[in-house]
Design a protein around this motif. Structure first.
Motif, PDB file in Angstrom:
ATOM      1  N   PRO A 199     -36.987 -40.057 -29.868  1.00 11.77           N
ATOM      2  CA  PRO A 199     -35.857 -40.844 -30.253  1.00 11.77           C
ATOM      3  C   PRO A 199     -34.591 -40.890 -29.509  1.00 11.77           C
ATOM      4  O   PRO A 199     -33.863 -41.266 -29.000  1.00 11.77           O
ATOM      5  CB  PRO A 199     -35.563 -41.450 -32.024  1.00 11.77           C
ATOM      6  N   TYR A 217     -32.616 -42.262 -26.534  1.00 16.54           N
ATOM      7  CA  TYR A 217     -31.329 -43.507 -26.413  1.00 16.54           C
ATOM      8  C   TYR A 217     -30.594 -42.251 -25.523  1.00 16.54           C
ATOM      9  O   TYR A 217     -29.493 -43.671 -25.191  1.00 16.54           O
ATOM     10  CB  TYR A 217     -30.977 -42.923 -27.963  1.00 16.54           C
ATOM     11  N   ARG A 218     -29.538 -40.717 -25.739  1.00 17.27           N
ATOM     12  CA  ARG A 218     -29.494 -40.608 -24.516  1.00 17.27           C
ATOM     13  C   ARG A 218     -29.741 -41.011 -22.707  1.00 17.27           C
ATOM     14  O   ARG A 218     -28.335 -41.102 -22.315  1.00 17.27           O
ATOM     15  CB  ARG A 218     -29.638 -38.826 -24.422  1.00 17.27           C
ATOM     16  N   CYS A 245     -31.139 -43.945 -22.023  1.00 15.58           N
ATOM     17  CA  CYS A 245     -30.870 -44.904 -21.626  1.00 15.58           C
ATOM     18  C   CYS A 245     -29.108 -45.379 -22.058  1.00 15.58           C
ATOM     19  O   CYS A 245     -28.919 -45.918 -20.956  1.00 15.58           O
ATOM     20  CB  CYS A 245     -31.870 -46.002 -23.023  1.00 15.58           C
ATOM     21  N   GLN A 246     -28.952 -44.366 -22.481  1.00 19.78           N
ATOM     22  CA  GLN A 246     -27.058 -44.438 -22.373  1.00 19.78           C
ATOM     23  C   GLN A 246     -26.474 -43.905 -20.663  1.00 19.78           C
ATOM     24  O   GLN A 246     -25.260 -44.379 -20.633  1.00 19.78           O
ATOM     25  CB  GLN A 246     -26.487 -43.291 -23.185  1.00 19.78           C
ATOM     26  N   ASP A 303     -28.671 -50.038 -33.174  1.00 22.94           N
ATOM     27  CA  ASP A 303     -28.161 -48.822 -32.669  1.00 22.94           C
ATOM     28  C   ASP A 303     -28.200 -47.056 -33.331  1.00 22.94           C
ATOM     29  O   ASP A 303     -27.536 -46.871 -33.002  1.00 22.94           O
ATOM     30  CB  ASP A 303     -26.702 -49.035 -33.076  1.00 22.94           C
ATOM     31  N   VAL A 310     -30.623 -44.094 -34.251  1.00 21.31           N
ATOM     32  CA  VAL A 310     -31.155 -42.933 -33.909  1.00 21.31           C
ATOM     33  C   VAL A 310     -31.983 -42.488 -34.803  1.00 21.31           C
ATOM     34  O   VAL A 310     -30.699 -41.689 -35.500  1.00 21.31           O
ATOM     35  CB  VAL A 310     -30.876 -42.100 -32.606  1.00 21.31           C
ATOM     36  N   TRP A 364     -35.782 -46.915 -31.000  1.00 20.03           N
ATOM     37  CA  TRP A 364     -35.300 -45.686 -30.378  1.00 20.03           C
ATOM     38  C   TRP A 364     -35.997 -44.882 -30.494  1.00 20.03           C
ATOM     39  O   TRP A 364     -36.778 -43.697 -29.226  1.00 20.03           O
ATOM     40  CB  TRP A 364     -33.837 -44.972 -30.535  1.00 20.03           C
ATOM     41  N   LEU A 406     -34.038 -53.642 -25.365  1.00 20.79           N
ATOM     42  CA  LEU A 406     -33.330 -52.295 -26.191  1.00 20.79           C
ATOM     43  C   LEU A 406     -33.512 -52.481 -27.777  1.00 20.79           C
ATOM     44  O   LEU A 406     -33.371 -51.548 -28.369  1.00 20.79           O
ATOM     45  CB  LEU A 406     -32.529 -51.630 -25.968  1.00 20.79           C
TER      46      LEU A 406
END
Length: 329
Positions: free
Chosen positions: A26, A30-31, A33-34, A158, A160, A166, A192
């Motif tokens: 996850p 997440y990173r 996608c960010q 939001d 994680v 995520w 997302l």
């Protein structure tokens, strides 16, 4: 299987390729996608193209329009608290002349609202029925052109951890790519903070699904965690899993980390919403399940095997609706 992403692939395509090749944790997903969001300036990312049933070119509904609607629907589903609540949405893209300019607009009308004139004649129709909710999100059944889909809107998108978007989105991508569809639903596409999956009916049987492999076969070769069979809400009567749960790589210390992240999740939830937010988890049925799971983990050394009796939310939905499996009025 290619050992590198396609030439000149977009950053988003590269993420999809990585998620297909291996199960991304996850935090890593997440990173990635960010990074894409920061580099591209896009606030929303989408994975896979919507199923053809979601496209209605006669009413101007293409990929872009249906994604916008599902973003809207996710907010609606998250805010709906009454189970088995039903409504119908009508969608149509129209050209409007505003201040001497002609603009294209996506009109979304919910049944019962005042109907704009362009929607009073013809529009794309989507029936929505709430199926159930858990700590991760709320699931609704979508019916479009006589086809049913499971739409999941995630709570706290939001945060994680080993659950939530995520975790479940990369799980869905990986299982879909490896054709793990014998006893789990197929992941179709997502944003997302929402995802669309194949709808599993109470009568759906693994033997009727000729293609794909079972999750157990895949997990053994990939070193993944076992599915938890104790919570019957996550299975249909023929033991087909209804959602992927917290699938991840099995490693030493995983349960301790999962427990710690879960505490953070609930502490954050209480801080934002108050203690009443934990009320759904203090029901006798939930407490009984937690007790059985704890005993099972102690006896089996962390791998629950027995299957308790119960009823899944799709069966409950069908009975409450008093309709046949393929009817959604």
């Amino acid at each position: 299987m290619s050992d590198r992403p396609p030439v000149n692939a977009s950053p988003l395509t590269s993420i999809l390729w990585q998620a297909q090749q291996e199960l991304l944790p996850p935090l890593q997903f997440y990173r990635l996608c960010q990074q894409v969001r920061q580099q591209s300036g896009q606030t929303r990312l989408y994975f896979y193209t919507p199923d053809s049933a979601f496209i209605d070119l006669n009413n101007g509904i293409g990929v872009r329009e249906i994604r916008r609607f599902l973003d809207h629907l996710a907010r609606y589903v998250r805010g709906t608290v009454q189970e088995s609540d039903r409504t119908t949405f009508y969608l149509k893209r129209v050209r409007l002349r505003l201040k001497h300019k002609t603009q294209t607009k996506l009109l979304i009308k919910k049944a019962g609202d005042d109907c704009p004139s362009p929607l009073s004649v013809s529009a794309m129709k989507i029936d929505v029925e709430m199926a159930g909710a858990g700590m991760i999100g709320r699931v609704a059944r979508l019916r479009i052109n006589e086809k049913d889909f499971a739409f999941k809107a995630f709570f706290d998108p939001d945060f994680v951890w080993q659950h939530g978007p995520w975790a479940e989105i990369p799980i869905g991508i990986r299982l879909k790519y490896c054709q793990v569809t014998k006893d789990v639903p197929e992941f179709l596409f997502s944003g997302l903070d929402w995802a669309v999956w194949e709808w599993i009916y109470p009568h759906t049987h693994p033997q009727s699904r000729k293609e794909g492999i079972t999750y157990q076969q895949f997990a053994q070769t990939e070193g993944l965690t076992k599915l938890n069979p104790l919570n019957r809400n996550n299975y249909n009567p023929h033991n087909i899993r209804l959602d992927p749960g917290g699938i991840q790589k099995a490693y030493r210390g995983r349960r301790f980390q999962d427990f710690f992240r879960s505490l953070l999740f609930y502490a954050r939830k209480v801080r934002r919403e108050g203690w009443k937010s934990l009320t759904p988890y203090l029901k006798p049925e939930k407490l009984r399940y937690l007790g059985v799971r704890l005993v099972s983990l102690i006896i089996t050394g962390g791998s629950p095997r027995s299957v308790s009796s119960g009823m899944n939310w799709q069966t409950v939905l069908t009975k409450k609706s008093n309709v046949k499996h393929r009817e959604l009025s």
